[in-house]
Every structure is written in structure tokens, then in C-alpha cells.
Design a protein around this motif. Structure first.
Motif, short mmCIF file in Angstrom:
data_model
loop_
_atom_site.label_atom_id
_atom_site.label_comp_id
_atom_site.label_asym_id
_atom_site.label_seq_id
_atom_site.Cartn_x
_atom_site.Cartn_y
_atom_site.Cartn_z
N GLU A 139 0.80 -1.01 0.01
CA GLU A 139 0.06 -0.09 0.09
C GLU A 139 0.90 1.03 0.03
O GLU A 139 2.00 1.34 0.51
N ALA A 146 0.55 5.97 0.03
CA ALA A 146 -0.47 6.88 -0.09
C ALA A 146 0.09 8.25 0.00
O ALA A 146 1.34 8.30 0.77
N LEU A 183 -0.92 12.02 1.18
CA LEU A 183 -1.97 12.88 1.67
C LEU A 183 -1.48 14.53 1.74
O LEU A 183 -0.28 14.49 2.20
N LYS A 196 -3.10 2.17 6.80
CA LYS A 196 -3.90 2.79 7.47
C LYS A 196 -3.97 2.84 9.16
O LYS A 196 -4.09 3.86 9.78
N ALA A 240 -1.29 5.67 9.53
CA ALA A 240 -1.92 6.85 9.29
C ALA A 240 -2.57 7.29 10.63
O ALA A 240 -2.76 8.38 10.98
N PRO A 274 -8.27 15.34 4.61
CA PRO A 274 -7.71 14.52 3.81
C PRO A 274 -7.17 13.00 4.55
O PRO A 274 -7.51 11.94 4.24
N CYS A 320 -10.49 11.33 6.19
CA CYS A 320 -11.19 10.51 5.25
C CYS A 320 -10.59 9.21 4.84
O CYS A 320 -11.20 8.21 4.59
N TYR A 321 -9.18 9.30 4.78
CA TYR A 321 -8.31 8.30 4.25
C TYR A 321 -8.71 7.09 5.54
O TYR A 321 -8.69 5.90 5.26
#
Length: 504
Positions: free
Chosen positions: A397, A399, A401, A478, A481, A498, A501-502
Motif C-alpha cells: 500500500e 498513499a 496526503l 491505515k 496513518a 484528507p 477521510c483516508y
């Protein structure tokens, strides 16, 4: 007295050049372009120890709608100072630098009118001499000169030159020499080029076709500054989907995509797999380290841990993770070379890549030339370009942000967040501060279920704190995060939507 300080953007000039976007007033006017052209004449005369009337400067532009008028204005400023202008019309940023060194050209300086991948209403100026692009402090000096008394009334001439054809011929000869296979060494290759209606269409028609490649699957080669099909940006998801589709549906061996001014590139293999970001860096590192064993690859701060392992463990090179910003990674490679450390490649995850063998110029077309040379040699061995990436591991994964800092004076606030985070890291079990980081705070995690890392840093120019996360575990990003959120949620001047929401 004019003040153009608001147009400074690192080592470039950038601003709004066209009406049409609410809330974005034009500030890169024709007068500003004229003044900055005259200021470059003054700066260049001092640098070259010549009178302005003895100087030659090439001026070119990408496909932006405001390009022709700004080119005329810049040329007027230069000519008013007595400079002889060489109008290159449509060109790429790397070609404009090469105008200072290519045989038959060799101008004292060059100006490229571009704003890279930014929206249609933006534009800017990039300045070059044969030593390379101007630095931040040089742009400061130009802006200061443009605010003062400028030479005018001169009678410098203007000549039209077909620079892009000469630059393309230069690339053709590089590829022929690299492959060593006659006039058309790419015969039998089918290659799709997506120029995104920027300035890069020449690579298909003036380079690949000349070398014998089938370019029938290429698209969006015609310059159109409204960018009707997609943003010309290899980092843009829609743009990459377009070149993947063209490559796969047409049975191509390779797909190539450029940004507006061709200083960045991305690629796609025959199976539709992106060769972009970490994969692009890995491929180019594999290519250049064949000729420079043990060399140092300089990258920006957001490169993957797996890329670092690939460079060191598989390629037996050295990975130098440095700061974001193409000038930062290039200048670090140049600094290393001066200390006796071989640094053949400096490259950002954005696709800005510069090779020592090519003046440390971030040139998307030259990167593609290197890939094509290798692809042709691999074909002779019955292999394809993706074979070079077989040992590169990928995170499960990833990401990115971006958190806006809702303050006019945003820099102190962002720096305080990072300072607080540095202290916070030391209190958290399982958090390991990365030792090889030169920008922001990078933290590694080794616990099963969330193996990976995050990097929180300040944007180079904008009121933004970007957060990059990678994990080798599904669901791990996640979890990382959430831990970042536990720290950062108390900072009420950050727009954390952001991240929220993630996590949800």
C-alpha cells in the motif's frame, strides 16, 4: 517601480498568464516578461563579461496559449537591451538548455517559456547558460534588476531557428550510437508516445519514426495549450491511464509519456505496467550502474525503502536519499562528484531525472533514449525491459496526503509541527527515526501488520504539509496513518480532512 518578487518560484519564474480562472488574476503580464527579458540581458552581460549588444540568447516556448505573446514580450526586452534573439518557437525545456552547447547554436543564454504541468492559465520562465539552469539566488538577482532601470531602445535583431529539429537529430545520433545497429535500429519496435498536447510530439515524429519504430499508436502529439485530453503530467492518474490504454490496446512494446515541456517522462511496458516513480528510478539506476559500478544514485526524500534495497542489494550501488526538488537532487549529485564520489544519476520520483553524461540536465527525452537503447539490446538477448525490474519489491500500500496550513505566515507553523513530531517520535514504542533522511521527519515501522514508513515534510513553496505512507502489509498504511493522526489532530491550523477521510 515594478516588483516581481511574487513571481519567484524556486529557480524559476511562474505566474498567472491568462484570465479564465476565478480568483486568479493575471500577474505574469507581457510587461513583466519584457522587463525580465531585459533584466536577463543585464545579468548575462555581467556573467559573460560582454556588452549586451554582443550577447546571443535563444527563446522558446511550450504549447501554452499564452506562450506566443510572452515569447514576443521577452524577445522585445532582450532586443531593447541590444541582444540578438534566436526565436526557437515551439521547443522543450531540455532543448533550450542544449541551445547553449549544441554545435551550430552555442548561444550565451536561453529562456524557456513554460509552467511545466500546471493548469492552462499559468506560465513561467526558465533561464539557462551553458553551466546549467539559474539557481534560486540568480532568480533573486533577476527580480531585483527587473525592478530597477533597464536598458531599452536597443536594436538587437531576431532570427528564426529550428532548434527542435537539431535537438531531435542529436537524440537520434545518441540512440544509434548506443544501440550500434545502423540507421534504423528501432525497426520492429512499436512504441506509443503520449505528448498530452504539450511540446513532446517531436519525439515520436522526429526521433522514433526516423529510427524505424512504428509510432502509429501515438496520441495527443499536436500542441494544444488548452490540454483537451488530459493534463500532460506523468504523475497524473488520468494521463497514465491514457498511455497504458494506448500501449496495451495497440500491442505496443513500450509506451512513453511526457509532461508539457518534456523535462519529465514516464513509461509503460508491453504488459501495461507503469514504469514511473520508484520503478522509473530503479530502471534508470540499473541502466547507469552497468557503466558505473558502485555509483551513487541521488533521489528525493519520498523514495521507497524497497527502492533503496534494490539499488544497494541488487545493483550494488549506493542510494543517497536527499531533499525534494529537482535542483536539490541535481546539485547534491554535482556536489558529490566534486568530492570524488561517482554520482551518475540524480532523479526525483516526479520523473525529473538528470544524468552526469548529459550535463546533469533533467531531460525526459534523454531518459527515454537511455531506456530505448537498453530495450533494443535486451531484445537481441530475447528479453524485454521489464526483466530489469524483476527483483524490485513493491509495497502492498502507498498513499500521499496533503494538509493545507491555514495561515498567511505558514512556514513557522509548519516547522513547529515538524519540530514537535521529532520530539514525539522518541516517546513512541515501535517508531524508528530514519537515519538517512534530509527533509522532514521519516519514521520506520517494523511491527508485523504495519511494516513500512511515513514521511511528513514541508512543501517546497506552498502552505502544505505532505504526508507519504508506505506499508508492506495490507491495511498497514491505515494503521500508520491512525498513529500519525493521534499526534497531529491537535494542530487546529491544519486541514486534516484528507487524513480523516483516508482513515475512515
Amino acid at each position: 517601480m515594478a516588483d516581481y518578487a511574487h513571481l519567484k518560484n524556486g529557480s524559476d519564474i511562474r505566474g498567472v498568464a491568462l484570465d479564465g480562472v476565478p480568483g486568479e488574476a493575471v500577474n505574469l503580464t507581457e510587461q513583466a516578461a519584457r522587463d525580465l527579458g531585459a533584466a536577463f540581458a543585464v545579468w548575462l552581460a555581467d556573467k559573460k563579461k560582454k556588452a549586451t549588444g554582443a550577447l546571443t540568447v535563444a527563446v522558446g516556448r511550450d504549447s501554452r496559449l499564452s506562450g506566443p505573446s510572452l515569447l514576443t514580450a521577452v524577445s522585445a526586452g532582450l532586443r531593447g537591451a541590444g541582444v540578438t534573439v534566436y526565436d526557437c518557437a515551439m521547443a522543450s525545456t531540455p532543448a533550450m538548455f542544449m541551445s547553449t552547447v549544441l554545435p551550430g547554436h552555442g548561444y550565451d543564454g536561453a529562456i524557456m517559456i513554460t509552467a511545466s504541468h500546471l493548469p492552462f492559465n499559468r506560465n513561467g520562465l526558465k533561464f539557462f547558460i551553458s553551466d546549467g539552469g539559474l539557481e534560486h539566488e540568480d532568480i533573486e538577482a533577476l527580480v531585483a534588476l527587473a525592478a530597477g532601470e533597464l536598458p531599452s531602445g536597443g536594436d538587437g535583431g531576431c532570427r528564426q531557428v529550428d532548434l527542435i529539429s537539431d535537438y531531435a537529430a542529436h537524440l537520434v545520433e545518441k540512440i544509434r550510437a548506443g544501440i550500434g545497429g545502423g540507421e534504423q535500429p528501432l525497426s520492429g519496435f512499436k512504441i506509443a508516445v503520449d505528448a498530452g498536447n504539450g511540446a513532446g510530439g517531436f519525439f515520436a515524429t522526429k526521433v522514433l519514426a526516423v529510427l524505424g519504430a512504428d509510432i502509429s499508436a501515438s496520441q495527443y502529439l499536436e500542441p494544444d495549450g488548452s490540454f483537451p485530453n488530459h493534463i500532460p503530467n506523468p504523475e497524473n492518474e488520468q494521463a497514465m491511464e491514457a498511455i497504458i490504454r494506448a500501449t496495451v490496446e495497440n500491442g505496443c512494446d513500450l509506451g512513453l509519456i511526457f509532461d508539457t515541456d518534456v523535462d519529465r517522462a514516464g513509461a509503460v511496458d508491453a504488459g501495461g505496467h507503469e514504469i514511473n516513480r520508484n520503478r522509473l528510478i530503479a530502471l534508470l539506476a540499473a541502466i547507469v550502474l552497468e557503466d558505473c559500478p558502485g555509483g551513487t544514485i541521488v533521489t528525493d526524500s519520498v523514495t521507497s525503502s524497497h527502492l533503496a534495497a534494490f539499488i544497494t542489494d541488487e545493483l550494488h550501488g549506493v542510494h543517497r536519499r536527499f531533499k525534494r526538488g529537482y535542483k536539490n537532487v541535481i546539485n547534491e549529485a554535482i556536489r558529490l562528484e566534486k568530492t570524488g564520489v561517482a554520482a551518475p544519476l540524480a532523479i526525483e520520483t516526479s520523473g525529473h531525472g538528470a544524468l552526469k553524461e548529459n550535463y546533469y540536465l533533467d531531460d525526459g527525452a534523454y531518459l527515454c533514449a537511455k531506456i530505448l537503447i537498453k530495450a533494443a539490446k535486451l531484445r537481441a538477448e530475447g528479453k524485454t525491459i521489464d526483466s530489469m525490474l524483476a527483483d524490485l519489491k513493491e509495497p502492498a500500500e502507498a498513499a500521499e496526503l496533503r494538509f493545507k496550513i491555514e495561515l498567511d505566515d505558514f512556514a513557522p507553523y509548519g516547522k513547529q509541527v515538524l519540530c514537535d513530531l521529532e520530539q514525539y517520535v522518541n516517546t513512541q514504542p515501535g517508531w524508528q527515526m530514519a537515519a538517512d533522511n534530509f527533509e522532514g521527519i521519516r519514521v520506520n515501522f517494523t511491527e508485523a501488520g504495519q511494516r513500512g514508513w511515513f514521511l511528513l515534510r514541508m512543501s517546497l513553496h506552498d502552505p502544505i504539509l505532505p504526508l507519504n505512507i508506505e506499508s508492506d502489509d495490507v491495511g498497514g498504511a491505515k494503521k500508520i496513518a491512525q498513529q500519525v493522526y493521534d499526534f497531529i489532530k491537535s494542530y487546529d491550523k491544519l486541514d486534516l480532512s484528507p487524513l480523516e477521510c483516508y482513515i475512515r
